[in-house]
Design a protein around this motif. Structure first.
Motif, PDB file in Angstrom:
ATOM      1  N   TRP A  14      50.974  74.722  43.513  1.00  0.00           N
ATOM      2  CA  TRP A  14      50.570  75.985  42.881  1.00  0.00           C
ATOM      3  C   TRP A  14      49.209  76.349  43.460  1.00  0.00           C
ATOM      4  O   TRP A  14      48.265  75.565  43.349  1.00  0.00           O
ATOM      5  CB  TRP A  14      50.385  75.813  41.364  1.00  0.00           C
ATOM      6  CG  TRP A  14      51.625  75.619  40.561  1.00  0.00           C
ATOM      7  CD1 TRP A  14      52.514  74.590  40.664  1.00  0.00           C
ATOM      8  CD2 TRP A  14      52.097  76.462  39.515  1.00  0.00           C
ATOM      9  NE1 TRP A  14      53.498  74.743  39.736  1.00  0.00           N
ATOM     10  CE2 TRP A  14      53.266  75.883  39.018  1.00  0.00           C
ATOM     11  CE3 TRP A  14      51.628  77.657  38.936  1.00  0.00           C
ATOM     12  CZ2 TRP A  14      53.998  76.453  37.971  1.00  0.00           C
ATOM     13  CZ3 TRP A  14      52.348  78.214  37.900  1.00  0.00           C
ATOM     14  CH2 TRP A  14      53.521  77.618  37.431  1.00  0.00           C
ATOM     15  N   ARG A  16      55.280  84.518  43.383  1.00  0.00           N
ATOM     16  CA  ARG A  16      56.037  83.390  43.947  1.00  0.00           C
ATOM     17  C   ARG A  16      55.579  83.044  45.362  1.00  0.00           C
ATOM     18  O   ARG A  16      55.841  81.949  45.837  1.00  0.00           O
ATOM     19  CB  ARG A  16      57.553  83.662  43.890  1.00  0.00           C
ATOM     20  CG  ARG A  16      58.058  84.786  44.707  1.00  0.00           C
ATOM     21  CD  ARG A  16      59.578  84.672  44.896  1.00  0.00           C
ATOM     22  NE  ARG A  16      60.357  85.067  43.741  1.00  0.00           N
ATOM     23  CZ  ARG A  16      60.994  86.243  43.627  1.00  0.00           C
ATOM     24  NH1 ARG A  16      60.925  87.137  44.589  1.00  0.00           N
ATOM     25  NH2 ARG A  16      61.700  86.514  42.559  1.00  0.00           N
ATOM     26  N   LYS A  20      57.144  75.068  47.888  1.00  0.00           N
ATOM     27  CA  LYS A  20      57.899  73.823  47.955  1.00  0.00           C
ATOM     28  C   LYS A  20      57.093  72.836  48.791  1.00  0.00           C
ATOM     29  O   LYS A  20      56.331  73.244  49.669  1.00  0.00           O
ATOM     30  CB  LYS A  20      59.256  74.082  48.617  1.00  0.00           C
ATOM     31  CG  LYS A  20      60.144  74.912  47.696  1.00  0.00           C
ATOM     32  CD  LYS A  20      61.608  74.807  48.025  1.00  0.00           C
ATOM     33  CE  LYS A  20      62.385  75.445  46.887  1.00  0.00           C
ATOM     34  NZ  LYS A  20      63.695  75.951  47.274  1.00  0.00           N
ATOM     35  N   SER A  43      62.582  61.548  48.486  1.00  0.00           N
ATOM     36  CA  SER A  43      62.123  62.878  48.884  1.00  0.00           C
ATOM     37  C   SER A  43      61.874  63.702  47.628  1.00  0.00           C
ATOM     38  O   SER A  43      62.456  63.443  46.579  1.00  0.00           O
ATOM     39  CB  SER A  43      63.153  63.564  49.781  1.00  0.00           C
ATOM     40  OG  SER A  43      64.380  63.667  49.103  1.00  0.00           O
ATOM     41  N   VAL A  44      60.960  64.645  47.752  1.00  0.00           N
ATOM     42  CA  VAL A  44      60.599  65.518  46.631  1.00  0.00           C
ATOM     43  C   VAL A  44      60.522  66.951  47.159  1.00  0.00           C
ATOM     44  O   VAL A  44      59.875  67.219  48.160  1.00  0.00           O
ATOM     45  CB  VAL A  44      59.239  65.109  46.020  1.00  0.00           C
ATOM     46  CG1 VAL A  44      58.816  66.097  44.938  1.00  0.00           C
ATOM     47  CG2 VAL A  44      59.302  63.703  45.435  1.00  0.00           C
ATOM     48  N   VAL A  45      61.188  67.866  46.444  1.00  0.00           N
ATOM     49  CA  VAL A  45      61.221  69.261  46.884  1.00  0.00           C
ATOM     50  C   VAL A  45      60.031  70.059  46.333  1.00  0.00           C
ATOM     51  O   VAL A  45      59.376  70.799  47.049  1.00  0.00           O
ATOM     52  CB  VAL A  45      62.548  69.917  46.456  1.00  0.00           C
ATOM     53  CG1 VAL A  45      62.497  71.416  46.703  1.00  0.00           C
ATOM     54  CG2 VAL A  45      63.704  69.299  47.224  1.00  0.00           C
ATOM     55  N   GLY A  46      59.753  69.921  45.024  1.00  0.00           N
ATOM     56  CA  GLY A  46      58.702  70.724  44.407  1.00  0.00           C
ATOM     57  C   GLY A  46      59.172  72.147  44.156  1.00  0.00           C
ATOM     58  O   GLY A  46      60.348  72.441  44.344  1.00  0.00           O
ATOM     59  N   PRO A  47      58.277  73.061  43.753  1.00  0.00           N
ATOM     60  CA  PRO A  47      56.889  72.790  43.382  1.00  0.00           C
ATOM     61  C   PRO A  47      56.796  71.953  42.111  1.00  0.00           C
ATOM     62  O   PRO A  47      57.790  71.698  41.457  1.00  0.00           O
ATOM     63  CB  PRO A  47      56.303  74.190  43.128  1.00  0.00           C
ATOM     64  CG  PRO A  47      57.367  75.178  43.437  1.00  0.00           C
ATOM     65  CD  PRO A  47      58.663  74.461  43.525  1.00  0.00           C
ATOM     66  N   LEU A  48      55.558  71.564  41.775  1.00  0.00           N
ATOM     67  CA  LEU A  48      55.318  70.835  40.537  1.00  0.00           C
ATOM     68  C   LEU A  48      55.628  71.751  39.349  1.00  0.00           C
ATOM     69  O   LEU A  48      55.627  72.963  39.480  1.00  0.00           O
ATOM     70  CB  LEU A  48      53.851  70.378  40.495  1.00  0.00           C
ATOM     71  CG  LEU A  48      53.495  69.275  39.486  1.00  0.00           C
ATOM     72  CD1 LEU A  48      54.303  68.010  39.755  1.00  0.00           C
ATOM     73  CD2 LEU A  48      52.007  68.948  39.530  1.00  0.00           C
ATOM     74  N   ILE A  49      55.897  71.166  38.187  1.00  0.00           N
ATOM     75  CA  ILE A  49      56.125  71.986  36.988  1.00  0.00           C
ATOM     76  C   ILE A  49      54.814  72.324  36.275  1.00  0.00           C
ATOM     77  O   ILE A  49      54.807  73.075  35.322  1.00  0.00           O
ATOM     78  CB  ILE A  49      57.081  71.265  36.004  1.00  0.00           C
ATOM     79  CG1 ILE A  49      56.591  69.855  35.713  1.00  0.00           C
ATOM     80  CG2 ILE A  49      58.488  71.233  36.586  1.00  0.00           C
ATOM     81  CD1 ILE A  49      57.386  69.146  34.639  1.00  0.00           C
ATOM     82  N   ALA A 107      66.587  66.744  43.009  1.00  0.00           N
ATOM     83  CA  ALA A 107      65.900  66.782  44.305  1.00  0.00           C
ATOM     84  C   ALA A 107      64.413  66.462  44.186  1.00  0.00           C
ATOM     85  O   ALA A 107      63.735  66.302  45.198  1.00  0.00           O
ATOM     86  CB  ALA A 107      66.094  68.151  44.962  1.00  0.00           C
ATOM     87  N   ASN A 108      63.894  66.366  42.978  1.00  0.00           N
ATOM     88  CA  ASN A 108      62.492  65.977  42.803  1.00  0.00           C
ATOM     89  C   ASN A 108      62.321  64.487  42.518  1.00  0.00           C
ATOM     90  O   ASN A 108      61.197  64.042  42.289  1.00  0.00           O
ATOM     91  CB  ASN A 108      61.858  66.779  41.653  1.00  0.00           C
ATOM     92  CG  ASN A 108      61.493  68.197  42.093  1.00  0.00           C
ATOM     93  OD1 ASN A 108      61.201  68.417  43.274  1.00  0.00           O
ATOM     94  ND2 ASN A 108      61.530  69.135  41.180  1.00  0.00           N
TER      95      ASN A 108
END
Ligand code: FMN
Lengths: 455, 404
Positions: B169, B186, B191, B219-225, A148-149
């Protein structure tokens, strides 16, 4: 755990084998104790620099970074109890390349959510800038939750994950080799079931020819993939000697079946080492480490995983829940200890054990967490590690320190000299590339015998 | 009089596409060319060239890049983010701005890579937004790559996605609360749930039949890593018009089709095209405007005109390339100093494209920058300052933070 009082060294199949060490910087699980006052930042570059330079002082083969392309969740909520957040592996390792001189730099990178032309180029870039110290730990996580990312969501059928991995690696290798005799790049065409590309590389070959290929993945398909394509396996068999030996035999059998010499794939199990001045001190420290790792909140989280619901409101010093789990199988939450197992059966066995022993939730979880890796004095652990490599159970170990950045210090300062005394560890780097440190042959596609075996 | 930021493009043997085809006159050989020898892409040349730029007080360096070999220019080149990361821990003041093309690299990976560069450099990362078609990208990536107006729209979507991921973040998300056992809060991780424009199916083997240039949505969900970096968001540097002005921190400008690209101090008097394009970029919302200037300098061996002619004969710059789109200046070091002093107040900075790194960068750091420093015309980046600090840009507020 095995004892070291086995056969005398002459009886070993590999009496002169050396222990190869790597350090695995912080997995995303509760191994790393962040609550300890000695625990440094998990994202500041200085922490990484210190660990890598300590490992290099200890003449380690490699520094590893893992990868997770989506933050872990449990029961639909971001998991908040463990260390989370880390740098992009290739970017971070490239920075570390400038402040280290010899140690190998291993980037865990996924094949489902990367493009071969892009990833091959980035890995080659790390390899060139580090002077031939780059490596790729090939992983296949393919679930659509991670997808999904990315542009191509969950596009790959799980059954095809190693088809994709093999095609991806072959395309990358073709790109790494696509130079004519004058060193000018030439066009590569690759067409498989999951990879189709036409591309011309820009990054020349490094001092070691290709980045070294590591693999981590334990299914039969994963082992076969390693046997045909990888050069090192980062295995999960790092605690029990008999289990590790059986794994090593299986890998060697598959390697020979793939047309390669049986020592062509090195095995570095992930493990943990806890040292004490005396056996008692080491055991005491191991118990303390486990208690720090399994905090009350972590204990509740782990049972919540089995029960499939948020149980953080329970008393960790109280009894296990009396009802059965709301899920059939333990969830595929990232980092789950026992994914896919029958939740009700596990819960009932746990309740039985708790009742029998009078365990609270936390006591039960501590009881269930088996002691990973090696616990002992520098001398006894050195004996064990030497026993492992001489008996062919592994070629070395990939250590996860329980605290960073200082957690590697006693391994380097106290264990490494013991290994050196036993003639089971290098006393200096004799090569400049990772391939040389590990005693690997030329990259697989550069060997005529294998090319004919494949044909 | 306001200060002028000096930036330098540092790819390969030089910014002129013929740089790798001409011999470097022995008299102008430099520390970095001597040790690097003929190795254009190795670590030593890179390390020394960036160190020379930093020592001279350059505000930031850019690293040009392309997934595929450029149609004109060097055949060999190492990935730009990787190069920037490599020099990050061995520099302390200079900004590091690699080119990444938004149509080529996965948005999620770009966000992670640049955030990691920001951490490794302690806040000196930027993003030079790649633009224009990448020949061969579709075949190399096995998916349609947006082109033309679609690419402009996609670039805006990618920039929006990166900004969201860099904010996913909050700065204080890592709480290390031993009382509750929580490493992160959290509630302070978000997201992003970004969906781009575009039409048709998302990229997959099923889009093999879709014509190139079509914009597949993502599409991108996130969050970033990666936790939020020291600068909050790396500095976004883009040619004017590539992104909406409000998405840009530094707009790079150059002459329009009807403008005389050759600049002299005299040509800047009154209503010059430089003042016009700078005003336009500011009106579009860019906080800082930096002029791209392609530079060929006199050397002890040869005059600039002869050198320029030799370079152009080796490889004519392609229309649309950075070299061809920049303003031009050729002549002596002192003439360049005079020109740069005149540009103060017209633009916020100049990105010098040195024709040949061994030659023109050498003159730049030896003669040009010291003269500008004496004239107090350029800022001196402080060790430990972020690139935003040096540029005088505010640290961006987090779009997800409560109260934001
Ligand atoms: C020791 C070990 C370490 C691993 N580390 C990672 C990692 O850092 N990132 C990741 O995405 N997968 C990681 N994996 C997952 C596997 O590489 C693999 O992709 C996944 O388990 C599916 O393969 P399998 O079905 O063969 O097990 C690791 C696996 C093992 C055994």
């Amino acid at each position: 755990m095995s004892t070291a009082t086995g056969p005398s060294s002459a009886d070993y199949p590999r009496p002169h084998a050396h222990v190869h060490l790597g350090v695995f910087f912080q997995g995303v699980n509760h191994t790393t104790i962040w609550s300890d006052p000695a625990s440094g930042s998990q994202i500041d570059f200085e922490t990484f620099r210190e660990v890598a330079q300590t490992a290099e002082r200890g003449l380690f083969d490699a520094f590893f970074l893992g990868e997770g392309l989506r933050l872990r969740e449990q029961n639909g909520l971001l998991h908040d109890l463990d260390v989370v957040g880390r740098p992009d592996a290739i970017t971070q390792l490239s920075a570390l390349a400038a402040v280290t001189r010899r140690i190998g730099l291993v980037a865990t990178q996924n094949v489902t959510y990367n493009d071969p032309a892009d990833l091959a180029r980035r890995l080659a870039s790390l390899d060139v800038l580090s002077g031939g110290r780059g490596a790729w730990n090939i992983v296949t996580t393919d679930n659509s939750w991670t997808g999904a990312n990315f542009r191509r969501g969950g596009w790959l059928d799980h059954e095809l994950r190693y088809v994709r991995a093999a095609e991806f690696v072959e395309a990358a290798q073709a790109l790494w080799d696509a130079f004519d005799d004058e060193g000018a790049p030439v066009e590569v065409r690759y067409a498989g079931r999951t990879v189709e590309l036409v591309a011309t590389p820009t990054v020349p070959r490094s001092a070691q020819g290709h980045p070294v290929l590591f693999q981590a993945g334990d299914s039969p398909a994963g082992r076969d993939f390693a046997a045909s394509h990888a050069e090192v396996i980062f295995s999960a068999h790092g605690t029990d000697h008999a289990d590790a030996l059986a794994f090593a035999h299986d890998v060697r059998r598959r390697t020979v079946a793939a047309g390669r010499p049986e020592d062509d794939v090195k095995i570095l199990p992930g493990t943990q080492i806890i040292l004490g001045a005396t056996p008692d001190e080491a055991r005491e420290k191991a118990r303390w480490v486990k208690e720090q790792q399994v905090t009350p909140a972590t204990a509740l989280s782990l049972i919540g995983q089995v029960w499939g619901e948020d149980l953080s409101h329970l008393d960790p010093d109280g009894p296990l829940p009396e009802h059965d789990p709301v899920v059939k199988a333990i969830g595929e939450t990232r980092g789950t200890p026992r994914p896919g197992r029958d939740a009700v059966a596990v819960a009932r066995a746990w309740r039985e054990r708790a009742t029998e022993q009078g365990f609270s939730i936390r006591e039960l979880v501590l009881d269930q967490e088996r002691q990973r890796g090696f616990v002992g004095t520098p001398s006894s652990v050195a004996d064990e590690l030497a026993h492992w490599v001489r008996s062919g159970a592994s070629d070395g170990f990939n250590l996860t320190p329980w605290v960073v950045p200082g957690g590697l210090d006693d391994v380097v300062d106290r264990l490494v000299p013991e290994l050196q005394e036993r003639g089971a560890y290098r006393t200096e780097y004799t090569g400049t590339t990772l391939r040389e440190h590990l005693g690997l042959r030329a990259p697989v596609p550069h060997r005529r015998t294998l090319v004919t075996a494949d044909a | 009089m306001s200060a002028l930021h000096l930036a330098v493009e540092l790819d390969g043997r030089g910014a002129h596409p013929g740089a790798h085809l001409v011999d470097t006159p022995p008299l102008t050989r430099t520390a970095w060319s001597d040790t690097a020898g003929s190795d254009d892409v190795g670590p030593e040349r890179l390390r020394r060239a960036v160190a020379a730029a930093q020592d001279a007080g350059v505000t930031f360096v850019t690293f040009d890049d392309s997934l595929t070999p450029a149609p004109a220019g060097p055949a060999l080149r190492v990935d730009a983010v990787t190069r920037a990361a490599f020099v990050a821990p061995v520099t302390s003041r200079i900004g590091l701005v690699p080119l990444v093309h938004p149509g080529v690299t996965e948005p999620f990976h770009v966000a992670s890579q640049l955030a990691s560069l920001d951490h490794a450099s302690r806040g000196r990362a930027g993003w030079l937004v790649g633009s224009g078609d990448v020949p061969g990208a579709r075949a190399a990536l096995d998916r349609p790559v947006a082109a033309g107006d679609d690419l402009r729209d996609e670039t805006a979507d990618v920039a929006r996605t990166l900004a969201a991921l860099w904010d996913s973040w909050e700065d204080d998300a890592v709480v290390r609360d031993t009382a509750t056992g929580r490493f992160v809060d959290r509630e302070r991780l978000h997201k992003v749930d970004v969906t781009s424009g575009g039409s048709g199916a998302t990229a997959s083997p099923a889009t093999r039949d879709v014509p190139d240039g079509v914009r597949a949505p993502f599409s991108v969900v996130g969050p970033l890593i990666v936790p939020r970096g020291p600068q909050g968001r790396p500095v976004v540097v883009a040619r004017a018009g590539v992104l909406p002005g409000t998405a840009v921190d530094v707009a790079l400008v150059g002459p329009g089709a009807d403008d005389d690209a050759r600049l002299t101090a005299a040509s800047l008097a009154g209503d010059s095209w430089v003042a016009r394009v700078a005003a336009q970029a500011r009106a579009d919302g860019a906080p800082l405007v930096v002029l791209d200037l392609a530079v060929v300098l006199d050397t002890a061996d040869a005059g600039a005109p002869a050198r320029a002619a030799e370079l152009d004969a080796a490889t004519a710059p392609l229309p649309g390339s950075a070299w061809a789109s920049a303003a031009r200046w050729s002549g002596s070091a002192s003439g360049l100093v005079e020109l740069l002093l005149t540009l103060r107040g017209v633009v916020d900075g100049v990105r010098v494209l040195p024709a040949v790194q061994d030659v023109d960068l050498a003159v730049l750091v030896r003669d040009v920058l010291p003269a500008l420093r004496v004239a107090r015309a350029v800022p001196t980046p402080r060790p430990g300052a972020t690139l935003r600090d040096t540029l005088g840009l505010a640290r961006p507020a987090n779009q997800f933070a409560r109260g934001a």
